[in-house]
Design a protein around this motif. Sequence first.
Motif, PDB file in Angstrom:
ATOM      1  N   ILE A  31      24.331  -2.721 -40.154  1.00 47.54           N
ATOM      2  CA  ILE A  31      23.677  -3.390 -39.029  1.00 47.54           C
ATOM      3  C   ILE A  31      23.999  -2.674 -37.727  1.00 47.54           C
ATOM      4  O   ILE A  31      23.104  -2.406 -36.903  1.00 47.54           O
ATOM      5  N   LEU A  32      25.259  -2.343 -37.512  1.00 50.64           N
ATOM      6  CA  LEU A  32      25.641  -1.668 -36.270  1.00 50.64           C
ATOM      7  C   LEU A  32      24.926  -0.333 -36.115  1.00 50.64           C
ATOM      8  O   LEU A  32      24.589   0.073 -34.995  1.00 50.64           O
ATOM      9  N   ARG A  33      24.673   0.348 -37.225  1.00 51.75           N
ATOM     10  CA  ARG A  33      23.993   1.642 -37.141  1.00 51.75           C
ATOM     11  C   ARG A  33      22.531   1.507 -36.718  1.00 51.75           C
ATOM     12  O   ARG A  33      21.911   2.493 -36.313  1.00 51.75           O
ATOM     13  N   GLN A  34      21.967   0.330 -36.799  1.00 53.00           N
ATOM     14  CA  GLN A  34      20.576   0.113 -36.389  1.00 53.00           C
ATOM     15  C   GLN A  34      20.461  -0.159 -34.891  1.00 53.00           C
ATOM     16  O   GLN A  34      19.343  -0.211 -34.367  1.00 53.00           O
ATOM     17  N   LEU A  35      21.581  -0.303 -34.204  1.00 54.28           N
ATOM     18  CA  LEU A  35      21.577  -0.758 -32.822  1.00 54.28           C
ATOM     19  C   LEU A  35      21.830   0.380 -31.846  1.00 54.28           C
ATOM     20  O   LEU A  35      22.451   1.383 -32.200  1.00 54.28           O
ATOM     21  N   PRO A  36      21.372   0.223 -30.608  1.00 56.12           N
ATOM     22  CA  PRO A  36      21.721   1.196 -29.570  1.00 56.12           C
ATOM     23  C   PRO A  36      23.229   1.235 -29.343  1.00 56.12           C
ATOM     24  O   PRO A  36      23.955   0.309 -29.715  1.00 56.12           O
ATOM     25  N   GLU A  37      23.691   2.309 -28.741  1.00 59.68           N
ATOM     26  CA  GLU A  37      25.122   2.455 -28.500  1.00 59.68           C
ATOM     27  C   GLU A  37      25.660   1.355 -27.598  1.00 59.68           C
ATOM     28  O   GLU A  37      26.783   0.886 -27.781  1.00 59.68           O
ATOM     29  N   ARG A  38      24.853   0.932 -26.623  1.00 59.60           N
ATOM     30  CA  ARG A  38      25.337  -0.093 -25.703  1.00 59.60           C
ATOM     31  C   ARG A  38      24.170  -0.942 -25.233  1.00 59.60           C
ATOM     32  O   ARG A  38      23.119  -0.427 -24.857  1.00 59.60           O
ATOM     33  N   VAL A  39      24.352  -2.257 -25.280  1.00 63.21           N
ATOM     34  CA  VAL A  39      23.342  -3.203 -24.809  1.00 63.21           C
ATOM     35  C   VAL A  39      24.033  -4.282 -23.978  1.00 63.21           C
ATOM     36  O   VAL A  39      25.260  -4.403 -23.985  1.00 63.21           O
ATOM     37  N   GLY A  40      23.207  -5.065 -23.282  1.00 63.56           N
ATOM     38  CA  GLY A  40      23.790  -6.104 -22.438  1.00 63.56           C
ATOM     39  C   GLY A  40      24.197  -7.340 -23.205  1.00 63.56           C
ATOM     40  O   GLY A  40      25.287  -7.894 -22.988  1.00 63.56           O
ATOM     41  N   SER A  41      23.327  -7.807 -24.132  1.00 61.67           N
ATOM     42  CA  SER A  41      23.602  -9.082 -24.792  1.00 61.67           C
ATOM     43  C   SER A  41      23.144  -9.046 -26.241  1.00 61.67           C
ATOM     44  O   SER A  41      22.195  -8.346 -26.606  1.00 61.67           O
TER      45      SER A  41
END
Length: 218
Positions: A31-41
């Motif tokens: 799941i973490l690999r599907q996400l941008p490196e940094r997001v707000g919320s």
Amino acid sequence: MPLLPRRTLRALERFHAARPWDHNAHFHRWILRQLPERVGSALDVGCGSGDLARLLTGRAARVHGIDADPAITARARELTPRATPVTYTAADALTGLGGRSYDVITCVAALHHLPFPEALKAFRDHLAPGGTLVIVGVAREHTPVDHLLGIASIPLNVLMALLKNRGRPAPRPVSMTAPTRPADLTFSEIAREARAVLPGVRLRRRLFWRYTLVWRRL
């Protein structure tokens, strides 16, 4: 696993009762690999004891977990260090989302407890532009491909149980977040309804009786 003899099923149940492992946590790193490196919320729907919500703090400045079970959200608060930017709410996943939007929404093995199209629409409507929705779900086995993946998962499930427990029975009960009821929809039904609500969505059958869904809002 309907193709196995009843005696074999009982033996496997005894084996896994003594050597449990969390099938849902197995997908957390994916799941973490599907996400941008940094997001707000980020929002984790069906957060359970907060394992994924705490992991999401590595990507999100603020994380909120929601679960319908007050006892499990209380446990999540106990397990979360005070300085960690995570909050929890005990509420219904559809009516308790409020008016906020999120850069990331995750939902692991909880969607089959909710009315499917309504839940997807709620997630879509609470996802900020450019946001990412990631779901790990459970589907009802129906096609030959489903059954083959289920059969292939059986020896791998045993191997994972041995590796996670180092070949020994667990010395004490392990907290699990496995589904408490079987899924109603097949993967084909899930894919059809998801594509109607989330244009461009990506779905894939997975081992360990799971499927994954990823959608990015433009």
